[in-house]
Scaffold this active site. Structure first.
Site, short mmCIF file in Angstrom:
data_model
loop_
_atom_site.label_atom_id
_atom_site.label_comp_id
_atom_site.label_asym_id
_atom_site.label_seq_id
_atom_site.Cartn_x
_atom_site.Cartn_y
_atom_site.Cartn_z
N ILE A 199 -8.99 16.29 19.08
CA ILE A 199 -10.36 16.35 19.57
C ILE A 199 -10.92 17.76 19.43
O ILE A 199 -12.09 17.96 19.12
CB ILE A 199 -10.41 15.86 21.03
CG1 ILE A 199 -10.13 14.36 21.07
CG2 ILE A 199 -11.76 16.17 21.68
CD1 ILE A 199 -9.71 13.84 22.40
N LYS A 201 -4.63 17.40 34.92
CA LYS A 201 -6.04 17.06 34.71
C LYS A 201 -6.81 17.03 36.03
O LYS A 201 -8.00 17.36 36.07
CB LYS A 201 -6.15 15.74 33.96
CG LYS A 201 -5.67 15.83 32.51
CD LYS A 201 -6.46 16.90 31.74
CE LYS A 201 -6.05 16.99 30.29
NZ LYS A 201 -6.87 17.98 29.53
N TYR A 214 1.22 15.24 33.93
CA TYR A 214 0.03 15.33 33.07
C TYR A 214 -1.23 15.04 33.88
O TYR A 214 -2.23 15.78 33.79
CB TYR A 214 0.15 14.36 31.90
CG TYR A 214 -1.12 14.28 31.09
CD1 TYR A 214 -1.49 15.32 30.24
CD2 TYR A 214 -1.97 13.19 31.20
CE1 TYR A 214 -2.68 15.27 29.51
CE2 TYR A 214 -3.15 13.12 30.47
CZ TYR A 214 -3.50 14.16 29.64
OH TYR A 214 -4.68 14.11 28.93
#
Length: 306
Positions: free
Chosen positions: A26, A178, A174
């Protein structure tokens, strides 16, 4: 903000944008789309070889693109300090896109160079330190954009075990990283508003974005291991390509009407045009944001100049 067209980005000529991890995934497509709109893009990434490949690929799409690479390892605070010195030379910076991050954590708990749990340490603490050090180089109308994730909707935040000292599980770590990224950028938006500072802090998440369904870029979208390519080909139909997964980040940088504190994501959660979305309450909590900020300053040894 409802009429945003990701295929008709306003001109970014004369603006300089730093994209961490802008050499792949991305981040690559974020860099390409911003460069095609006229921005000078500085790719901050560990691998010079991969950064050069990304620069060649972007120039194939936008021959006049202004591009540069600065080495950055977010898992090393020493590397973050060195990179920040180099990146500050590009001032004024009009946007810092905190894109880089490990998506596939290790099965066992690992530590950064400085002794912190590696996923939260790299994905969040490294970006906190970089943003803090680069803040004085950010233009008066500059923006900081963080990459959030829908994983925060799947894993409940346990703020008292953010660094997985009590229990470690890969996806849990993870998701915690975030939660921290989202908490930091929303807290930064609150502090900017309280200080009357015109700079903006925003968030973006890509939905379910894969290389398998992205526009093909030689040396960029074809680097994944075969097992990952097969997995993405089978599951990617539910989402979108990483080129479209970059749209929320690009909107956060380029939409002149984007307000500080806005979180952009795909209109259909996993895919679609970038629209404002709502973060989970735990990430958006002012109490979490304030505690996270203090913890990050203590661990990084860097005090935010705000």
């Amino acid at each position: 903000m409802t009429g945003w067209d990701p295929r008709a980005i306003p001109s970014l000529a004369g603006r300089c944008v730093v994209v961490t991890g802008g050499n792949a995934g991305i981040g690559y497509f974020t860099s390409e789309q911003l460069a095609r709109a006229g921005a000078r893009v500085v790719i901050a990434a560990r691998s010079a070889e991969k950064a050069e490949a990304a620069i060649r690929s972007i120039r194939a799409q936008a021959p006049d693109a202004e591009l540069a690479h600065v080495r950055l390892d977010l898992a090393s605070l020493a590397s973050v300090r060195e990179a920040a010195e180099e990146l500050a030379a590009f001032r004024p910076l009009h946007a810092l896109v905190n894109n880089a991050g490990r998506v596939l954590p290790s099965r066992v708990r690992q530590l950064t160079e400085d002794g912190f749990e590696a996923i939260v340490g790299g994905n969040f603490l490294g970006h906190f330190a970089l943003t803090t050090l680069l803040f004085p180089a950010l233009a008066a109308d500059g923006r900081v954009v963080g990459l959030g994730s829908d994983s925060t909707r799947m894993v409940r935040l346990e703020a008292d075990d953010l660094w997985s000292e009590r229990r470690y599980a890969p996806f849990r770590a993870y998701a915690f990283s975030k939660h921290a990224v989202q908490g930091f950028h929303l807290e930064l938006a609150r502090r900017l508003a309280a200080a009357g500072d015109g700079r903006r802090s925003l968030l973006a998440h890509p939905g379910w974005a894969t290389n398998a369904y992205a526009a093909k870029r030689v040396g960029i979208t074809d680097r994944d291991p075969r097992s990952q390519r097969v997995f993405e080909a089978v599951t990617g139909w539910a989402g979108q390509g990483k080129d479209r997964g970059a749209w929320p980040s690009v909107r956060a940088v380029a939409d002149p009407d984007a307000a500080s504190g806005t979180f952009f994501g795909p209109s259909r959660q996993l895919a679609g045009r970038p629209v404002p979305v709502t973060p989970v309450a735990s990430s958006a909590s002012p109490a979490f944001g304030a505690a996270l900020w203090a913890n990050a300053e203590q661990k990084s040894g860097i005090r935010f100049p705000l």
